[in-house]
Design an enzyme around this catalytic site. Structure first.
Site, PDB file in Angstrom:
ATOM      1  N   HIS A 120      49.338   3.797 -15.092  1.00 49.48           N
ATOM      2  CA  HIS A 120      49.609   2.563 -14.340  1.00 49.48           C
ATOM      3  C   HIS A 120      48.627   2.388 -13.172  1.00 49.48           C
ATOM      4  CE1 HIS A 120      51.670   5.762 -12.172  1.00 49.48           C
ATOM      5  NE2 HIS A 120      51.411   5.058 -11.079  1.00 49.48           N
ATOM      6  N   ILE A 121      48.390   1.145 -12.796  1.00 53.52           N
ATOM      7  CA  ILE A 121      47.650   0.840 -11.557  1.00 53.52           C
ATOM      8  C   ILE A 121      48.306  -0.369 -10.908  1.00 53.52           C
ATOM      9  CG2 ILE A 121      45.336   1.742 -12.009  1.00 53.52           C
ATOM     10  CD1 ILE A 121      44.599  -1.139 -12.999  1.00 53.52           C
ATOM     11  N   TYR A 183      40.210   0.375  -5.374  1.00 56.88           N
ATOM     12  CA  TYR A 183      40.474   0.867  -6.742  1.00 56.88           C
ATOM     13  C   TYR A 183      39.541   2.035  -7.057  1.00 56.88           C
ATOM     14  CZ  TYR A 183      40.296   0.603 -11.928  1.00 56.88           C
ATOM     15  OH  TYR A 183      40.311   0.874 -13.276  1.00 56.88           O
ATOM     16  N   SER A 184      38.251   1.848  -6.742  1.00 56.59           N
ATOM     17  CA  SER A 184      37.256   2.881  -7.004  1.00 56.59           C
ATOM     18  C   SER A 184      37.600   4.159  -6.232  1.00 56.59           C
ATOM     19  CB  SER A 184      35.883   2.346  -6.606  1.00 56.59           C
ATOM     20  OG  SER A 184      34.903   3.324  -6.805  1.00 56.59           O
ATOM     21  N   LYS A 187      40.343   6.067  -7.897  1.00 54.79           N
ATOM     22  CA  LYS A 187      39.924   6.736  -9.140  1.00 54.79           C
ATOM     23  C   LYS A 187      39.050   7.963  -8.828  1.00 54.79           C
ATOM     24  CE  LYS A 187      41.903   3.936 -12.198  1.00 54.79           C
ATOM     25  NZ  LYS A 187      43.124   4.379 -12.916  1.00 54.79           N
ATOM     26  N   ASP A 221      44.552  -8.098 -21.313  1.00 53.20           N
ATOM     27  CA  ASP A 221      44.719  -9.448 -20.751  1.00 53.20           C
ATOM     28  C   ASP A 221      44.407  -9.436 -19.250  1.00 53.20           C
ATOM     29  OD1 ASP A 221      45.476 -10.213 -23.243  1.00 53.20           O
ATOM     30  OD2 ASP A 221      47.636 -10.246 -22.824  1.00 53.20           O
ATOM     31  N   THR A 222      44.910  -8.420 -18.560  1.00 54.57           N
ATOM     32  CA  THR A 222      44.682  -8.342 -17.106  1.00 54.57           C
ATOM     33  C   THR A 222      43.195  -8.302 -16.799  1.00 54.57           C
ATOM     34  OG1 THR A 222      46.695  -7.036 -16.898  1.00 54.57           O
ATOM     35  CG2 THR A 222      45.225  -7.042 -14.997  1.00 54.57           C
TER      36      THR A 222
HETATM   37  P1  NAP Z   1      47.339  -3.581 -17.313  1.00 50.67           P
HETATM   38  O1  NAP Z   1      47.283  -4.187 -18.667  1.00 50.67           O
HETATM   39  O2  NAP Z   1      47.248  -4.497 -16.137  1.00 50.67           O
HETATM   40  O3  NAP Z   1      48.692  -2.738 -17.198  1.00 50.67           O
HETATM   41  C1  NAP Z   1      49.042  -2.126 -15.994  1.00 50.67           C
HETATM   42  C2  NAP Z   1      50.395  -1.480 -16.152  1.00 50.67           C
HETATM   43  O4  NAP Z   1      50.814  -0.940 -14.893  1.00 50.67           O
HETATM   44  C3  NAP Z   1      51.462  -2.479 -16.580  1.00 50.67           C
HETATM   45  O5  NAP Z   1      52.369  -1.880 -17.463  1.00 50.67           O
HETATM   46  C4  NAP Z   1      52.148  -2.824 -15.263  1.00 50.67           C
HETATM   47  O6  NAP Z   1      53.466  -3.236 -15.530  1.00 50.67           O
HETATM   48  C5  NAP Z   1      52.086  -1.454 -14.549  1.00 50.67           C
HETATM   49  N1  NAP Z   1      52.220  -1.585 -13.095  1.00 50.67           N
HETATM   50  C6  NAP Z   1      51.591  -2.449 -12.269  1.00 50.67           C
HETATM   51  N2  NAP Z   1      52.007  -2.288 -10.997  1.00 50.67           N
HETATM   52  C7  NAP Z   1      52.921  -1.273 -11.037  1.00 50.67           C
HETATM   53  C8  NAP Z   1      53.727  -0.654 -10.049  1.00 50.67           C
HETATM   54  N3  NAP Z   1      53.686  -1.024  -8.768  1.00 50.67           N
HETATM   55  N4  NAP Z   1      54.577   0.329 -10.429  1.00 50.67           N
HETATM   56  C9  NAP Z   1      54.645   0.715 -11.731  1.00 50.67           C
HETATM   57  N5  NAP Z   1      53.905   0.170 -12.706  1.00 50.67           N
HETATM   58  C10 NAP Z   1      53.051  -0.833 -12.365  1.00 50.67           C
HETATM   59  O7  NAP Z   1      46.224  -2.449 -17.128  1.00 50.67           O
HETATM   60  P2  NAP Z   1      45.135  -1.906 -18.165  1.00 50.67           P
HETATM   61  O8  NAP Z   1      43.981  -2.817 -18.123  1.00 50.67           O
HETATM   62  O9  NAP Z   1      45.792  -1.593 -19.460  1.00 50.67           O
HETATM   63  O10 NAP Z   1      44.715  -0.537 -17.435  1.00 50.67           O
HETATM   64  C11 NAP Z   1      45.381   0.672 -17.744  1.00 50.67           C
HETATM   65  C12 NAP Z   1      44.598   1.844 -17.168  1.00 50.67           C
HETATM   66  O11 NAP Z   1      43.267   1.817 -17.680  1.00 50.67           O
HETATM   67  C13 NAP Z   1      44.482   1.842 -15.647  1.00 50.67           C
HETATM   68  O12 NAP Z   1      44.596   3.142 -15.156  1.00 50.67           O
HETATM   69  C14 NAP Z   1      43.087   1.319 -15.409  1.00 50.67           C
HETATM   70  O13 NAP Z   1      42.537   1.776 -14.206  1.00 50.67           O
HETATM   71  C15 NAP Z   1      42.364   1.898 -16.605  1.00 50.67           C
HETATM   72  N6  NAP Z   1      41.153   1.155 -16.904  1.00 50.67           N
HETATM   73  C16 NAP Z   1      41.230  -0.112 -17.363  1.00 50.67           C
HETATM   74  C17 NAP Z   1      40.067  -0.814 -17.623  1.00 50.67           C
HETATM   75  C18 NAP Z   1      40.074  -2.210 -18.160  1.00 50.67           C
HETATM   76  O14 NAP Z   1      39.006  -2.830 -18.224  1.00 50.67           O
HETATM   77  N7  NAP Z   1      41.224  -2.721 -18.612  1.00 50.67           N
HETATM   78  C19 NAP Z   1      38.815  -0.215 -17.376  1.00 50.67           C
HETATM   79  C20 NAP Z   1      38.776   1.091 -16.917  1.00 50.67           C
HETATM   80  C21 NAP Z   1      39.957   1.770 -16.678  1.00 50.67           C
HETATM   81  P3  NAP Z   1      54.398  -4.069 -14.527  1.00 50.67           P
HETATM   82  O15 NAP Z   1      53.565  -5.173 -13.973  1.00 50.67           O
HETATM   83  O16 NAP Z   1      55.521  -4.486 -15.408  1.00 50.67           O
HETATM   84  O17 NAP Z   1      54.848  -3.094 -13.492  1.00 50.67           O
HETATM   85  C1  4JX Z   2      34.165  -5.286 -13.692  1.00 51.31           C
HETATM   86  C2  4JX Z   2      34.059  -3.922 -14.300  1.00 51.31           C
HETATM   87  C3  4JX Z   2      32.875  -3.496 -14.873  1.00 51.31           C
HETATM   88  C4  4JX Z   2      35.939  -0.900 -14.892  1.00 51.31           C
HETATM   89  C5  4JX Z   2      35.278   0.142 -15.515  1.00 51.31           C
HETATM   90  C6  4JX Z   2      37.318  -0.958 -14.475  1.00 51.31           C
HETATM   91  C7  4JX Z   2      39.203  -2.483 -14.011  1.00 51.31           C
HETATM   92  C8  4JX Z   2      39.530  -2.899 -12.604  1.00 51.31           C
HETATM   93  C9  4JX Z   2      38.850  -4.190 -12.199  1.00 51.31           C
HETATM   94  C10 4JX Z   2      39.616  -3.611 -14.929  1.00 51.31           C
HETATM   95  C11 4JX Z   2      41.135  -3.784 -14.853  1.00 51.31           C
HETATM   96  C12 4JX Z   2      41.524  -4.168 -13.436  1.00 51.31           C
HETATM   97  C13 4JX Z   2      40.840  -5.475 -13.034  1.00 51.31           C
HETATM   98  C14 4JX Z   2      32.771  -2.238 -15.414  1.00 51.31           C
HETATM   99  N1  4JX Z   2      33.861  -1.440 -15.366  1.00 51.31           N
HETATM  100  C15 4JX Z   2      35.031  -1.911 -14.801  1.00 51.31           C
HETATM  101  N2  4JX Z   2      35.154  -3.122 -14.254  1.00 51.31           N
HETATM  102  N3  4JX Z   2      34.052  -0.185 -15.791  1.00 51.31           N
HETATM  103  O1  4JX Z   2      37.980   0.046 -14.328  1.00 51.31           O
HETATM  104  N4  4JX Z   2      37.821  -2.179 -14.265  1.00 51.31           N
HETATM  105  C16 4JX Z   2      39.310  -5.292 -13.135  1.00 51.31           C
HETATM  106  C17 4JX Z   2      38.910  -4.921 -14.532  1.00 51.31           C
HETATM  107  C18 4JX Z   2      41.049  -3.066 -12.485  1.00 51.31           C
HETATM  108  O2  4JX Z   2      42.929  -4.315 -13.364  1.00 51.31           O
HETATM  109  C19 4JX Z   2      31.519  -1.754 -16.026  1.00 51.31           C
END
Ligand code: NAP
Ligand code: 4JX
Length: 292
Positions: A120-121, A183-184, A187, A221-222
């Site tokens: 989660h984030i 966020y960075s 992590k 989607d986020t």
């Molecule tokens: P996401 O679709 O936005 O999902 C985030 C999840 O966290 C949701 O289930 C949300 O549910 C929950 N959440 C948010 N606020 C919360 C809180 N206060 N307490 C408990 N739960 C909470 O995120 P994602 O894109 O799948 O990202 C998942 C992981 O991958 C994260 O660790 C992120 O840093 C990492 N990541 C993502 C990307 C990317 O591009 N998507 C890139 C690099 C790393 P609720 O809102 O229902 O609480």
């Molecule tokens: C824009 C960008 C470009 C990430 C890793 C990353 C997350 C951050 C910021 C994604 C989900 C979110 C909203 C590159 N990378 C990333 N982001 N590589 O962790 N991004 C956005 C997009 C939290 O919730 C190369």
């Protein structure tokens, strides 16, 4: 030059050989059958995809996030997909008491724990850093501190099962990333904390693996909504990403890299860091801290 030939090249060779052979172990979905797994942030995105993969593999799952309605749907889909059992507990990871008690509840529901997937984030906008220290605090608490609290609460159960901690991180936890400073930071903190604890476990012969997953942009989607019009690059598919995280955890790898560019693991693998960690460890008298 002589120093390089005598010491650095053989060490580099050993590291490369180690990585080559450890990466070659085969993943089988049966590895997860009957395993008891927690997935946080599982109401949507990568977390939900991980819950679905685990369900297809026949694992027991407990999922959490804040949105109860979404979690109910995830649980019923998991049961349809073949999960051995599926439960949810809704709550916010801004509350450390919830984080701690959630792990205990999940352990009771499944009769123990084999894998803790921390994913989660808190909501993260793309924005220049401003005077909003509250956002930085919330980000560190939700994205970092709650991970620490949950891993501590889970450790007794994970020791019993020789289990695994899987930490979902990001390229932003390895390199400077504008517009997401807080966020960075959260992590990078995960890398510092869990990589240090991994060394302690290995010295203390605690058989709990720690896998830190370094992800590039993923098409959740986020993420797609947040980066729209600001960052233009290919996003990788969340379904495959979720599977790679589970594979890395099951194979007890230290790190998983998942990105659209094959160069990322090469550039971020950082053999220099591993060599320094190896040599620095030799200088510590760790014996003093280990219970025999
Ligand atoms: P996401 O679709 O936005 O999902 C985030 C999840 O966290 C949701 O289930 C949300 O549910 C929950 N959440 C948010 N606020 C919360 C809180 N206060 N307490 C408990 N739960 C909470 O995120 P994602 O894109 O799948 O990202 C998942 C992981 O991958 C994260 O660790 C992120 O840093 C990492 N990541 C993502 C990307 C990317 O591009 N998507 C890139 C690099 C790393 P609720 O809102 O229902 O609480
Ligand atoms: C824009 C960008 C470009 C990430 C890793 C990353 C997350 C951050 C910021 C994604 C989900 C979110 C909203 C590159 N990378 C990333 N982001 N590589 O962790 N991004 C956005 C997009 C939290 O919730 C190369």
């Amino acid at each position: 030059m002589a120093f390089m030939k005598k010491y650095l090249l053989p060490i580099l060779g050993i590291f490369l050989a180690y990585y080559y052979y450890s990466a070659n172990e085969e993943f089988r979905p049966e590895m997860l059958r009957g395993k008891r797994v927690i997935v946080t942030g599982a109401s949507k995105g990568i977390g939900r995809e991980m819950a679905y993969h685990l369900a297809r593999m026949g694992a027991h799952v407990v999922v959490t996030a804040r949105s109860e309605e979404a979690l109910k749907k995830v649980v019923s889909s998991c049961l349809e997909l073949g999960a051995s059992s599926a439960h949810y507990v809704a709550g916010t990871m801004e509350n450390m008491t919830f984080a701690e008690q959630f792990v205990a509840k999940a352990g009771k529901l499944m009769g123990g724990l084999d894998m803790l997937i921390l994913n989660h984030i808190t909501n993260t906008p793309l924005t220049l850093i401003c005077n909003d220290a509250h956002l930085v605090r919330r980000t560190m608490e939700v994205n970092f501190l709650s991970y620490v609290v949950m891993s501590m609460a889970a450790l007794p159960m994970l020791k019993q099962s020789n289990g695994s901690i899987v930490v979902v991180s990001s390229i932003a936890g390895k390199v400077a990333s504008p517009l997401v400073a807080a966020y960075s930071a959260s992590k990078f903190a995960l890398d510092g904390f869990f990589s240090s604890v991994r060394v302690e476990y290995s010295v203390a012969k605690v058989n709990v693996s720690i896998t830190v997953c370094i992800l590039g942009l993923i098409d959740t989607d986020t993420a797609m909504t947040v980066v729209d019009g600001v960052f233009n690059a290919k996003a990788s598919p969340k379904e495959e990403c979720a599977l790679e995280i589970i594979k890395g955890g099951a194979l007890r790898q230290n790190e998983v890299y998942y990105d659209s560019s094959a160069l990322t693991p090469l550039l971020l693998g950082n053999p220099g860091r591993k060599i320094m960690e190896f040599f620095l460890l030799q200088k510590y008298n760790m014996e003093r801290f280990i219970n025999h």
